[in-house]
Design an enzyme around this catalytic site. Structure first.
Site: not given
Ligand code: PA5
Length: 437
Positions: A300, A414, A279
């Site tokens: 394996h 989303k 990410e």
């Molecule tokens: O690293 C990040 O920012 C994302 O993976 C969020 O943690 C994830 O989308 C969850 O978001 P939130 O904590 O707002 O529900």
């Protein structure tokens, strides 16, 4: 201490990396001075040093209360709001005979079977909820919270359900904060300047980890040790070397990095690492594709591809030097299985030998290997490793010239999901998308 060994990644070891090391040093300074991209999200860099006694006490006393009152605790969250906690809990709690409440995860997917089964399972339990969402509006955890809270209230009454719930969210805004405040639910705040995947050392990670009975002070001690060890922009800083090495390999055509461990309890550390790097770096049509495997299990399955498939991979091995679980096979007079040659040899040493044998085979097969060694799997070393990976990720993202602290690409799914599900405000996108289905 985390040792990095690059001898199996580059013919000339560190000498092959001069340019990248210089870039990494500049990147670390940018991170520390707050002059790089996304600089409003770098609170995690110094965070381990800033956790005060009152915060530790608050988290520990809340965890103690929850442990006393519950035989199961549902941790609701997705992405950075649950992976760090799960990584640490899995790494540091025994596979069998776990002590304390059962830890159950929810809000990290939308599988109906799971929720129907979970509701049924919880009916006979004394259970609590820890709901974690920085934005307070993420669909998966919000939906899970709504469904689980209904059962919670039916089972315990609203007052006791509120007493058995903790919300970890933004200090000032979001639907989750509103629900918590309206119901007098205990809350912990996530600092504004720390994004989800860098939030293990905030209450996001620390409260569930403490509920699981893990020493959070030792975990933070490890993180602080990492902060101290990796804060200098030098040629020997392991975080700089790791970030430099992976960027060099990427530029040399190795587009996939596999993090390798030999310990199933580290599988979720790999999942956390994948989210952190995937990410943070995968944007602007750039970035290493991050993957992982647990060996010898996956030797394996994926082992064949790694040894002889397309040569676009490199591996980063997390090598664990020692284990406190002595076990070995005994010599048998008949030796029918032919294993007497292993008699008396500690299983951890066999595992380490398997890792070195595999590393030599894969390296020979054209898969460069970076080795990251930690002394053992305990709270201190895991805390240090997590900080190491976070810092190296920030450095690596800056070498790649991306903002390692945003995730604009996640919005696309989303928007489509909201449109297709009929969320108010998404009507025009819905019409356009339905034509494509
Ligand atoms: O690293 C990040 O920012 C994302 O993976 C969020 O943690 C994830 O989308 C969850 O978001 P939130 O904590 O707002 O529900």
């Amino acid at each position: 201490m985390i040792n990095i060994n690059l001898d199996n990644a580059f013919k000339d070891g560190v000498n092959s990396l001069k340019t990248e090391i210089n870039l990494a040093k500049e990147a670390l300074i940018k991170l520390q001075q707050g002059t790089g991209k996304g600089n409003n999200f770098i609170g995690w860099v110094t965070l381990p040093n800033e956790i005060d006694t009152a915060t530790f006490d608050n988290i520990e006393s809340t965890a103690k209360k929850i442990r006393k009152e519950s035989d199961a605790v549902v941790i609701i969250g997705i992405g950075g709001s649950y992976l760090g906690a799960r990584a640490v809990i899995d790494a540091l709690t025994p596979a069998f005979n776990k002590q304390g409440p059962e830890i159950i995860y929810a809000g990290h997917h939308l599988d109906a079977d799971y929720y129907v089964g979970l509701l049924e399972y919880l009916k006979t339990k004394k259970w609590s909820i820890v709901v974690i969402s920085k934005s307070g509006t993420t669909t998966e955890p919000a939906l899970a919270f709504r469904i689980l809270r209904k059962l919670h209230i039916e089972q315990f009454g609203i007052k006791e359900a509120n007493n058995r719930t903790v919300a970890i969210t933004d200090e000032k805004k979001g639907a989750l904060l509103k629900v918590a405040n309206q119901n007098n639910i205990k809350t912990f705040s996530i600092p504004d300047n720390v994004g989800g995947r860098y939030s293990v050392f905030t209450p996001v990670g620390l409260l569930p980890i403490a509920i699981a009975g893990i020493d959070i002070r030792a975990l933070i001690k490890g993180a602080v040790s990492g902060l101290n060890d990796y804060s200098k922009a030098t040629d020997t800083n392991a975080a700089i070397l790791y970030a430099a090495a992976r960027n060099k390999l990427y530029n040399d055509g190795k587009k996939i990095e596999m993090v390798i461990n030999y310990h199933p309890q580290l599988s979720y550390l790999t999942e956390w690492w994948k989210q952190l790097y995937g990410e943070s770096e995968g944007k602007e049509n750039k970035g290493i594709f991050v993957s992982g495997a647990t060996f010898t299990t996956d030797l394996h399955s994926l082992g064949q591809y790694i040894q002889q498939g397309e040569r676009h991979l490199f591996e980063t091995l997390i090598k664990v030097e020692t284990s406190s679980s002595p076990i070995c096979a005994k010599e048998e007079p008949e030796n029918i299985d032919g294993l007497n040659y292993l008699a008396g040899m500690d299983m951890h040493e066999i595992n380490k030998t398997a890792s070195m044998a595999t590393l030599l085979a894969h390296t020979k097969g054209g898969v460069p290997n970076i080795i990251l060694s930690i002394e053992k799997i305990d709270a201190f070393n895991i805390g240090k490793l997590i900080y190491f990976f976070e810092l190296a990720c920030g450095i690596s993202g800056y070498i790649l010239d991306v903002n390692p602290f945003d995730q604009p690409g996640v919005e696309d799914y989303k928007v489509n999901m909201f449109a297709l599900l009929g969320k108010p405000g998404y009507e025009s996108q819905r019409a356009a998308l339905e034509k494509l289905l």
